[in-house]
Design a protein around this motif. Structure first.
Motif, PDB file in Angstrom:
ATOM      1  N   ALA A  18      33.550  39.883  35.704  1.00 42.52           N
ATOM      2  CA  ALA A  18      33.776  38.559  35.231  1.00 42.52           C
ATOM      3  C   ALA A  18      32.829  37.570  35.820  1.00 42.52           C
ATOM      4  CB  ALA A  18      35.182  38.155  35.543  1.00 42.52           C
ATOM      5  N   LEU A  19      32.885  36.354  35.242  1.00 45.86           N
ATOM      6  CA  LEU A  19      32.127  35.298  35.815  1.00 45.86           C
ATOM      7  C   LEU A  19      32.622  33.968  35.311  1.00 45.86           C
ATOM      8  CD1 LEU A  19      30.009  33.509  36.791  1.00 45.86           C
ATOM      9  CD2 LEU A  19      28.747  35.592  36.848  1.00 45.86           C
ATOM     10  N   THR A  20      32.041  33.266  34.443  1.00 49.16           N
ATOM     11  CA  THR A  20      32.244  31.879  34.117  1.00 49.16           C
ATOM     12  C   THR A  20      33.504  31.519  33.352  1.00 49.16           C
ATOM     13  OG1 THR A  20      30.779  32.531  32.409  1.00 49.16           O
ATOM     14  CG2 THR A  20      29.833  31.332  34.179  1.00 49.16           C
ATOM     15  N   ALA A  21      33.778  30.218  33.174  1.00 44.58           N
ATOM     16  CA  ALA A  21      34.884  29.764  32.328  1.00 44.58           C
ATOM     17  C   ALA A  21      34.864  28.267  32.173  1.00 44.58           C
ATOM     18  CB  ALA A  21      36.214  30.202  32.906  1.00 44.58           C
ATOM     19  N   ALA A  22      35.697  27.759  31.237  1.00 48.06           N
ATOM     20  CA  ALA A  22      35.746  26.323  30.996  1.00 48.06           C
ATOM     21  C   ALA A  22      36.180  25.588  32.244  1.00 48.06           C
ATOM     22  CB  ALA A  22      36.710  26.044  29.857  1.00 48.06           C
ATOM     23  N   PRO A  23      35.699  24.348  32.469  1.00 53.12           N
ATOM     24  CA  PRO A  23      35.992  23.640  33.709  1.00 53.12           C
ATOM     25  C   PRO A  23      37.481  23.401  33.883  1.00 53.12           C
ATOM     26  CG  PRO A  23      34.247  22.540  32.450  1.00 53.12           C
ATOM     27  CD  PRO A  23      34.826  23.594  31.581  1.00 53.12           C
ATOM     28  N   PRO A  24      37.998  23.560  35.106  1.00 48.32           N
ATOM     29  CA  PRO A  24      39.407  23.292  35.350  1.00 48.32           C
ATOM     30  C   PRO A  24      39.696  21.803  35.275  1.00 48.32           C
ATOM     31  CG  PRO A  24      38.305  23.745  37.412  1.00 48.32           C
ATOM     32  CD  PRO A  24      37.295  23.981  36.326  1.00 48.32           C
ATOM     33  N   ALA A  25      40.939  21.483  34.954  1.00 49.31           N
ATOM     34  CA  ALA A  25      41.311  20.079  34.780  1.00 49.31           C
ATOM     35  C   ALA A  25      41.157  19.305  36.089  1.00 49.31           C
ATOM     36  CB  ALA A  25      42.738  19.992  34.267  1.00 49.31           C
ATOM     37  N   THR A  26      41.447  19.933  37.229  1.00 50.93           N
ATOM     38  CA  THR A  26      41.402  19.237  38.511  1.00 50.93           C
ATOM     39  C   THR A  26      40.354  19.807  39.438  1.00 50.93           C
ATOM     40  OG1 THR A  26      43.117  20.704  39.370  1.00 50.93           O
ATOM     41  CG2 THR A  26      43.854  18.687  38.340  1.00 50.93           C
ATOM     42  N   GLY A  27      39.543  20.756  38.977  1.00 50.67           N
ATOM     43  CA  GLY A  27      38.552  21.369  39.847  1.00 50.67           C
ATOM     44  C   GLY A  27      39.159  22.448  40.686  1.00 50.67           C
ATOM     45  N   ALA A  28      38.302  23.143  41.451  1.00 49.67           N
ATOM     46  CA  ALA A  28      38.750  24.289  42.224  1.00 49.67           C
ATOM     47  C   ALA A  28      39.459  23.896  43.516  1.00 49.67           C
ATOM     48  CB  ALA A  28      37.554  25.194  42.545  1.00 49.67           C
ATOM     49  N   LEU A 248      31.474  28.778  29.049  1.00 45.19           N
ATOM     50  CA  LEU A 248      32.665  29.605  28.917  1.00 45.19           C
ATOM     51  C   LEU A 248      32.470  30.857  29.755  1.00 45.19           C
ATOM     52  CD1 LEU A 248      33.166  29.296  25.060  1.00 45.19           C
ATOM     53  CD2 LEU A 248      34.754  28.463  26.802  1.00 45.19           C
ATOM     54  N   PRO A 249      33.463  31.236  30.541  1.00 42.82           N
ATOM     55  CA  PRO A 249      33.311  32.359  31.466  1.00 42.82           C
ATOM     56  C   PRO A 249      33.266  33.691  30.725  1.00 42.82           C
ATOM     57  CG  PRO A 249      35.554  31.578  31.511  1.00 42.82           C
ATOM     58  CD  PRO A 249      34.807  30.662  30.596  1.00 42.82           C
ATOM     59  N   ILE A 250      32.233  34.474  30.964  1.00 39.58           N
ATOM     60  CA  ILE A 250      32.080  35.774  30.305  1.00 39.58           C
ATOM     61  C   ILE A 250      31.706  36.823  31.339  1.00 39.58           C
ATOM     62  CG2 ILE A 250      29.673  35.236  29.728  1.00 39.58           C
ATOM     63  CD1 ILE A 250      32.072  37.439  27.627  1.00 39.58           C
ATOM     64  N   VAL A 251      32.287  37.997  31.219  1.00 40.36           N
ATOM     65  CA  VAL A 251      31.902  39.132  32.054  1.00 40.36           C
ATOM     66  C   VAL A 251      31.726  40.352  31.150  1.00 40.36           C
ATOM     67  CG1 VAL A 251      33.192  38.245  34.024  1.00 40.36           C
ATOM     68  CG2 VAL A 251      34.237  39.914  32.518  1.00 40.36           C
ATOM     69  N   ILE A 252      30.885  41.250  31.571  1.00 40.60           N
ATOM     70  CA  ILE A 252      30.713  42.518  30.862  1.00 40.60           C
ATOM     71  C   ILE A 252      31.661  43.484  31.537  1.00 40.60           C
ATOM     72  CG2 ILE A 252      29.092  44.315  30.160  1.00 40.60           C
ATOM     73  CD1 ILE A 252      26.911  42.036  30.657  1.00 40.60           C
ATOM     74  N   GLY A 253      32.852  43.571  30.959  1.00 43.13           N
ATOM     75  CA  GLY A 253      33.943  44.257  31.616  1.00 43.13           C
ATOM     76  C   GLY A 253      33.816  45.753  31.626  1.00 43.13           C
ATOM     77  N   GLU A 254      33.019  46.282  30.709  1.00 44.03           N
ATOM     78  CA  GLU A 254      32.912  47.739  30.608  1.00 44.03           C
ATOM     79  C   GLU A 254      31.619  48.062  29.877  1.00 44.03           C
ATOM     80  OE1 GLU A 254      35.481  51.168  28.433  1.00 44.03           O
ATOM     81  OE2 GLU A 254      36.617  49.492  29.282  1.00 44.03           O
ATOM     82  N   PHE A 255      30.882  49.052  30.369  1.00 45.81           N
ATOM     83  CA  PHE A 255      29.701  49.543  29.664  1.00 45.81           C
ATOM     84  C   PHE A 255      29.281  50.872  30.284  1.00 45.81           C
ATOM     85  CE2 PHE A 255      27.925  47.494  33.331  1.00 45.81           C
ATOM     86  CZ  PHE A 255      26.693  48.074  33.581  1.00 45.81           C
TER      87      PHE A 255
END
Length: 538
Positions: A18-28, A248-255
């Protein structure tokens, strides 16, 4: 295009990184664990984290998990995707078992991505579970996950739709995320694409923004599985870039490096993941069956016998060794002292195409977790294999060739020792073979195995009365045999004919079989002699 994991599901697994994703409403800030921010996955310390790991089929091989996690960590991974079962298709992994898996991941300083595998191919695969059923499962084992948000990512369901009914993926995924949040899950959630994970209809790609927005925590990561659909660099780069460009957070989960539905471009997958800072999880450690055994990274769960795919994945360009970084939640900044150099290696069992290296152990204040064997050619180093013990068997060498090898040690924080002294060795000449050839077909079930052995007479005269001798590569033990009398002393095995298999006709063959067991995995013998004469290996 279609990935028929259903035909493999009894012995294969799936996943992604995994990796990225939409910004959180309040941050990390203040998040209990992993959190997506500005399209990046951050760990609980607010540091960027890129998954670099392996899939392991825990639900089918629970007795292999302890050693598998140790070996996967020793090879440099920072995460592992663990296959679990909801009980709908396979034996359910209960709360105690899930807690044990999480604990073993933490002991090995691996981020644990847990996935429910029973959803694989829903709508097309008979018996597959819905995403709603997967949520029921996660709620039932929630006690094992509560408080583990720093170390665990929850992958809701593996490949939750096949190539039928996938239009429901968006609504079902949004509902599953809402139910998980309502149940009190604060973990980063990972969602797999439909179409057996490959999203060739672009259902996940085109609906990812609304799925991300449906998560009140804005803490969802998307996972694409790349097999035959992704057989060109252009396809791979286009798909991943469409997520990254939208944060948008995307990961290459399987290959993998091959597949029955086409030939994935693993080099482009790994290079693209490095260039864009995207996570990946390779398929898979060991135990594949149903015709896709080529997806195993380690033969018989043995880290000292990496397959070509395993070598590529761990030691090749853009692979685990080059790109994995341990999550900061394990406190890696506190250990900066490297292990001492291992002692000078010694070469034994030198044959035409292989040999055994052993070396005195390195020392470290927090403990040595593994060793890396390299081949030296002038100033160039080429990774050969890795081991969690002070020895490794090297294969695939060239007869009558001089080699120079050395060894490094590693600790749990990823610190690498100075290089050991070199060992120089020349492989043996290739022996002449007689008028015989042997085929050894292995059916490997982890702690047990069957072998079908065919002895061919390639000469012009019949062979009356025969004795076939060979050595097991590990600790295999013969329990029974048929069509031959078989005895064993250590690794050495001797098979002699029965009355009905006494004669091998000119140009013909005889066959016999073995059943056995082992504690460290099974493999194929490297050489065979018939009545004292070396045979070709088929």
């Amino acid at each position: 295009m279609r990935k028929r994991l259903a035909t493999v599901a009894g012995a294969v697994l799936a996943l992604a990184a995994a990796l990225t994703a939409a910004p959180p409403a309040t941050g990390a800030a203040g998040a209990p664990g992993f959190q997506v921010s500005d399209g990046r996955l951050l760990d609980a310390n607010g540091n960027d984290f890129v998954l670099r790991g392996v899939n392991h089929a825990h639900t089918w091989y629970p007795d292999r998990t302890t050693r598998a996690l140790q070996d996967i960590k020793a090879l440099g991974a920072n995460s592992v995707r663990v296959v679990l079962s909801t009980g709908d298709r396979w034996t359910r992994n209960d709360t105690a078992d899930v807690a044990s898996v999480v604990d073993r991941c933490k002991q090995n300083r691996l981020i644990c991505v847990l996935e429910a595998h029973d959803t694989t191919g829903y709508g097309e695969q008979s018996g597959a579970a819905t995403l709603s059923r997967a949520v029921d499962y996660w709620v039932s084992v929630q006690d094992a996950l509560r408080g583990q948000e720093k170390y665990v990512i929850v992958n809701l369901g593996n490949e939750p739709y096949g190539n039928s009914g996938y239009a429901a993926w968006t609504a079902d995924t949004k509902n599953a995320i809402a139910r998980m949040r309502a149940a009190g899950f604060d973990h980063t959630l990972m969602v797999d694409a439909p179409n057996w994970g490959q999203d060739w209809t672009f259902t996940m790609r085109d609906n990812a923004e609304q799925v991300a927005a449906a998560d009140p925590d804005r803490n969802t990561v998307f996972s694409i599985h790349m097999y035959g659909v992704f057989d060109t660099a252009a396809e791979i780069q286009d798909y991943v870039n469409r997520f990254v460009s939208r944060k948008l957070p995307i990961v290459i989960g399987e290959f993998g490096d091959a597949h029955s539905d086409g030939n994935p471009d693993e080099d482009a997958i790994m290079a693209t993941a490095r260039q864009l800072g995207v996570g990946y999880l390779g398929w898979s450690w060991s135990g594949n069956g149903g015709g896709v055994e080529y997806l195993d990274m380690a033969t018989g769960f043995d880290a000292s016998r990496l397959t070509a795919w395993g070598q590529r994945f761990f030691n090749g360009a853009d692979g685990i060794r080059q790109t994995a970084r341990e999550a900061s939640v394990f406190g890696t900044g506190g250990d900066t002292r490297a292990p001492t150099a291992p002692g000078t290696p010694t070469a034994t069992d030198i044959g035409p195409t292989g040999l055994r290296l052993t070396w005195p152990a390195a020392t470290d204040d927090t403990g040595v977790t593994g060793y890396d064997v390299v081949r030296l050619n002038g100033t160039q180093e080429t990774p050969v294999t890795s081991s969690t013990t002070t020895g490794a068997t090297l294969t695939g060498l060239t007869p009558s060739t001089a080699y120079v090898f050395a060894v490094y040690a590693r600790d749990a924080a990823g610190n690498r020792s100075p290089r050991s002294a070199e060992v120089r060795v020349t492989t043996a000449a290739a022996p002449d073979t007689g008028n015989c050839a042997v085929g050894y077909r292995l059916s490997d079930w982890g702690t047990s195995f069957n072998a079908d052995v065919t002895v061919r007479n390639t000469g012009t005269a019949p062979v009356k009365g025969w004795k076939l001798e060979f050595a097991f590569p590990g600790d295999q033990k013969v329990n029974s045999a048929w069509n031959a009398k078989v005895t064993q002393e250590g690794r050495q095995v001797r098979a002699t004919h029965e009355s009905w298999t006494e004669t091998i006709p000119a140009g013909g063959s005889v066959s016999f079989g073995l059943n056995g067991s082992s504690g460290t995995g099974n493999g194929v013998p490297a050489a065979f002699t018939l009545n004292g004469v070396r045979c070709a290996v088929q």
